[in-house]
Design a protein around this motif. Structure first.
Motif, PDB file in Angstrom:
ATOM      1  N   ASP A 144      13.859  47.287  -3.241  1.00 29.47           N
ATOM      2  CA  ASP A 144      14.416  45.930  -3.278  1.00 29.47           C
ATOM      3  C   ASP A 144      15.587  45.814  -2.301  1.00 29.47           C
ATOM      4  OD1 ASP A 144      15.247  43.381  -3.945  1.00 29.47           O
ATOM      5  OD2 ASP A 144      16.137  43.957  -5.854  1.00 29.47           O
ATOM      6  N   GLY A 148      13.761  43.829   0.206  1.00 26.93           N
ATOM      7  CA  GLY A 148      13.728  42.597  -0.561  1.00 26.93           C
ATOM      8  C   GLY A 148      12.767  42.724  -1.738  1.00 26.93           C
ATOM      9  N   THR A 256       7.482  36.087  -8.439  1.00 25.25           N
ATOM     10  CA  THR A 256       8.343  36.947  -7.610  1.00 25.25           C
ATOM     11  C   THR A 256       8.841  36.174  -6.393  1.00 25.25           C
ATOM     12  OG1 THR A 256       7.177  38.963  -8.286  1.00 25.25           O
ATOM     13  CG2 THR A 256       8.448  39.064  -6.246  1.00 25.25           C
ATOM     14  N   VAL A 260      12.757  35.180  -5.525  1.00 33.29           N
ATOM     15  CA  VAL A 260      13.368  35.534  -4.238  1.00 33.29           C
ATOM     16  C   VAL A 260      13.976  34.300  -3.587  1.00 33.29           C
ATOM     17  CG1 VAL A 260      12.899  36.324  -1.882  1.00 33.29           C
ATOM     18  CG2 VAL A 260      11.890  37.529  -3.825  1.00 33.29           C
ATOM     19  N   LYS A 264      17.937  33.417  -2.732  1.00 35.54           N
ATOM     20  CA  LYS A 264      18.376  33.056  -1.384  1.00 35.54           C
ATOM     21  C   LYS A 264      19.206  31.781  -1.417  1.00 35.54           C
ATOM     22  CE  LYS A 264      14.754  35.135   1.489  1.00 35.54           C
ATOM     23  NZ  LYS A 264      13.600  34.846   2.383  1.00 35.54           N
TER      24      LYS A 264
END
Length: 271
Positions: A144, A148, A256, A260, A264
């Motif tokens: 991760d 990422g 997922t 993410v 962000k």
């Protein structure tokens, strides 16, 4: 970044060597000792995996606390939350199977061997924990940080499926089963900051499959079987089963991705 992938790959290779190595040793014991031997196997693998993680962390000058691999007062609560989530997911899957196929759930006519029932639970818990330890603690967080969450989830899902193939699973079953559920376990680990929740989900899913007669053994309270055992009914049940696994996989990938994107946006908000 390349170093992170190679480190995780080495970790998984060593983990597989550990689990199969201790498995070979415990296989020498008499069959009458099977339960004690499997529990001993789980204990040895757990200790060895903790030590393996410690070696990798030490090389990076980090500790268990840095990857949330510590016991605290919330750990049992998180585990129970995971069990509830896993139970809810399993109930939903079972509901779909019963409503869209010729499957039905009936009481086990042979009765329940409660000793086997308890033994199954006793064995499922440590082995579920071992898998979460190996795939959703150090390695998931390592990937991760380097690539990422999205690519970390992909990498761990593939490795989790390959690990089951190394254990003798059919490749298709491994990728549609553990490979798909890896996204669920990974999201639970990331969102709850630890492996207690995914371990609870993992335990619930595995144990409820045994209880519902979806896995071999004498610990089932019910049996899931076709009302009419015909080729057409069997094909429909298999197709719906595969459809459920694909849905879980797609949902895991999409959630997922949204997690993410949310992270962000949160980072981009000016303070």
């Amino acid at each position: 970044m390349k170093n992170a992938f190679l480190k995780c790959l080495l970790f998984w290779i060593l983990f597989v060597a550990i689990i199969h190595g201790f498995g070979s040793l415990t296989a020498l014991a008499p069959p009458s000792w099977s339960t004690c031997v499997r529990l001993l196997h789980a204990l040895l693998v757990t200790l060895a995996t903790f030590y393996l993680i410690r070696i990798f962390l030490k090389s990076e000058k980090r500790t268990y606390k840095d990857i949330e691999l510590v016991w605290n007062r919330n750990t049992p609560v998180k585990f129970l939350l995971g069990v509830l989530i896993g139970t809810a997911i399993f109930a939903l899957v079972l509901l779909v199977l019963i409503n869209f196929t010729g499957l039905q759930l009936t009481r086990n006519a042979n009765g329940v061997n409660w000793q086997v029932w308890f033994t199954s639970l006793l064995i499922i818990i440590p082995f579920a924990f071992i898998e979460e330890l190996a795939f959703r603690s150090y390695t998931l967080l390592k990937l991760d940080k380097a690539y990422g969450l999205f690519w970390a989830q992909i990498g761990v899902a593939i490795s989790f499926a390959l690990y089951h193939i190394a254990g003798g699973w059919n490749w298709q079953v491994a990728f549609y089963g553990p490979g798909a559920w890896a996204f669920v376990f990974g999201l639970a680990a990331i969102l709850s900051r630890g492996i207690a929740v995914p371990t609870g989900i993992h335990v619930a899913l595995n144990f409820l499959q045994v209880v519902a007669g979806m896995k071999p053994g004498n610990a089932s309270l019910w049996t899931l079987h076709l009302k009419q055992n015909t080729a057409a009914a069997s094909t429909t049940a298999n197709q719906v089963g595969v459809g459920i696994q694909i849905t879980i996989l797609v949902a895991g990938i999409l959630v997922t991705y949204f997690v993410v994107q949310k992270k962000k946006r949160f980072i981009e908000i000016p303070v």
